[in-house]
Design an enzyme around this catalytic site. Sequence first.
Site, mmCIF file in Angstrom:
data_model
loop_
_atom_site.group_PDB
_atom_site.id
_atom_site.type_symbol
_atom_site.label_atom_id
_atom_site.label_comp_id
_atom_site.label_asym_id
_atom_site.label_seq_id
_atom_site.Cartn_x
_atom_site.Cartn_y
_atom_site.Cartn_z
ATOM 1 N N ASP A 12 -7.439 -0.755 5.938
ATOM 2 C CA ASP A 12 -6.625 -0.236 4.914
ATOM 3 C C ASP A 12 -6.057 1.345 5.089
ATOM 4 O O ASP A 12 -6.924 1.970 6.107
ATOM 5 C CB ASP A 12 -7.636 -0.202 3.514
ATOM 6 C CG ASP A 12 -6.607 0.110 2.235
ATOM 7 O OD1 ASP A 12 -5.308 -0.108 2.371
ATOM 8 O OD2 ASP A 12 -6.857 1.049 1.478
ATOM 9 N N SER A 13 -5.310 1.464 4.444
ATOM 10 C CA SER A 13 -4.884 3.101 4.623
ATOM 11 C C SER A 13 -5.930 4.043 4.267
ATOM 12 O O SER A 13 -6.161 5.297 4.509
ATOM 13 C CB SER A 13 -3.622 3.248 3.933
ATOM 14 O OG SER A 13 -3.646 3.213 2.615
ATOM 15 N N CYS A 75 -4.540 -4.309 3.048
ATOM 16 C CA CYS A 75 -3.768 -3.574 2.851
ATOM 17 C C CYS A 75 -2.406 -4.164 2.558
ATOM 18 O O CYS A 75 -1.853 -4.787 3.424
ATOM 19 C CB CYS A 75 -3.456 -2.225 3.747
ATOM 20 S SG CYS A 75 -2.431 -0.997 3.263
ATOM 21 N N GLU A 154 -8.224 7.579 -4.459
ATOM 22 C CA GLU A 154 -8.367 8.222 -3.187
ATOM 23 C C GLU A 154 -9.577 9.449 -3.658
ATOM 24 O O GLU A 154 -10.467 9.698 -3.051
ATOM 25 C CB GLU A 154 -7.836 8.768 -2.195
ATOM 26 C CG GLU A 154 -7.087 7.484 -1.479
ATOM 27 C CD GLU A 154 -7.828 6.995 -0.437
ATOM 28 O OE1 GLU A 154 -8.550 7.567 0.148
ATOM 29 O OE2 GLU A 154 -7.657 5.842 -0.112
ATOM 30 N N CYS A 186 -1.266 -3.973 -4.695
ATOM 31 C CA CYS A 186 -1.870 -2.818 -3.756
ATOM 32 C C CYS A 186 -3.385 -2.980 -3.754
ATOM 33 O O CYS A 186 -3.836 -2.948 -5.014
ATOM 34 C CB CYS A 186 -1.375 -1.348 -4.256
ATOM 35 S SG CYS A 186 -2.066 0.006 -3.735
ATOM 36 N N HIS A 188 -5.510 -0.626 -3.738
ATOM 37 C CA HIS A 188 -6.139 0.093 -4.392
ATOM 38 C C HIS A 188 -6.264 0.009 -6.047
ATOM 39 O O HIS A 188 -7.535 0.238 -6.462
ATOM 40 C CB HIS A 188 -5.601 1.610 -4.397
ATOM 41 C CG HIS A 188 -5.790 2.357 -2.994
ATOM 42 N ND1 HIS A 188 -5.034 1.974 -1.886
ATOM 43 C CD2 HIS A 188 -6.455 3.522 -2.535
ATOM 44 C CE1 HIS A 188 -5.554 2.772 -0.874
ATOM 45 N NE2 HIS A 188 -6.235 3.702 -1.512
#
Length: 273
Positions: A12-13, A75, A154, A186, A188
Site C-alpha cells: 500500500d502507499s 491499495c 497515517e 480506500c 485506509h
Amino acid sequence: MSARQSPIGVFDSGVGGLSVLRAMRELMPNESMIYFGDQGHVPYGSRSMVEIQKFSEGITKFLLEQNSKLIVVACNTASAAALKYLRGRFPELSFVGMEPAVKPAAEITKTGKVGVLATPATFQGALYASVVERFGADVELFQHTCPGLVGQIEKGELDSNATRLILEDALLPMLKKNIDTVVLGCTHYPFVIPLIEQIAGGNVRVIDPAPSVARQVKRLLEAGEKMNQTGESLRVRFYTSADTASMESLLPLLLGTDGEVEAVKWKDSQVTL
Ligand code: DGL
C-alpha cells in the site's frame, strides 16, 4: 523453501493495506506475509498514473525478490492506476487488487442511494468507471475524496476532532440525500469505521471490502495449491520507505500487535534494503 511456505506480498502507499492484512491474518493464520508501506511517497491519491505505476512496479520487484508467491495490491489507488500494468509486466505472477465495492452496495441498499469514499486517482481511473457501469446503473452514487483523511490515519488520528471534521464534511451532505450504505474505496478508511458509524448513525451500512479480498486470496492459493500446510504459526515482516518509528508505533493501534519494521530506500525506481 517450497512455494507453499513462501510469503504473500502485500503493499500500500502507507498503513492502509494493514486493514487487508488484518483480514488475511484472520482467515489464513498459517501464511507468512510481507507488508510494504510506501510511506516515503504517501499519499498516492493525488499522484499521476505513471508515477503510481512506477512505484508499484518497484515494490512488486522487491516483493518478488523476497520470494512472494502472490501479490496483494492492498491499495485502491494503486489498483486503479497500476493493476492492469502490473499484470502486463509480470504475467507469471498472481495479483489480487481492490475495487470499490459498488456491487454489494447496490445489492443491499434500500434507498437506492450509496456514498462512495475514495481518492481522486481511484475515482478518475478506468476501474471505477467500469464498476459503476457494471453495477451502479440502478443506484445513485454520491462520491467524496475526503481530502486529508489518509494523512490523519497515517498519523494515527483515528478519532480526533480534525478527523471527525473531514468525515462530517464528506458524509453529512450524503446523509441529507438519504444514503443508507457507504462504500470504503480506500484501504485506509476501515480504520475510521467507528467514527463513520458515529456520524452516520445505526441505519447506515458501511462496507469494508477487506474480508472478501482475503477470501479471494485464499481461493487463489487453494486453486494453485500454494497454501502453507506446515501448520507453522504466521510470520509477518514489515517494510517502510520512511522512518521505521512511525509504522512501528502504529502497528499496535491498527493491527493490535507489535512488529519489527525494516527501512528500505528508493534508488532509481528500485527498492533496496
Ligand atoms: N490506501 C490507499 C487506497 O486504498 C491510500 C491512498 C493514498 O495513498 O492516497 O487508495
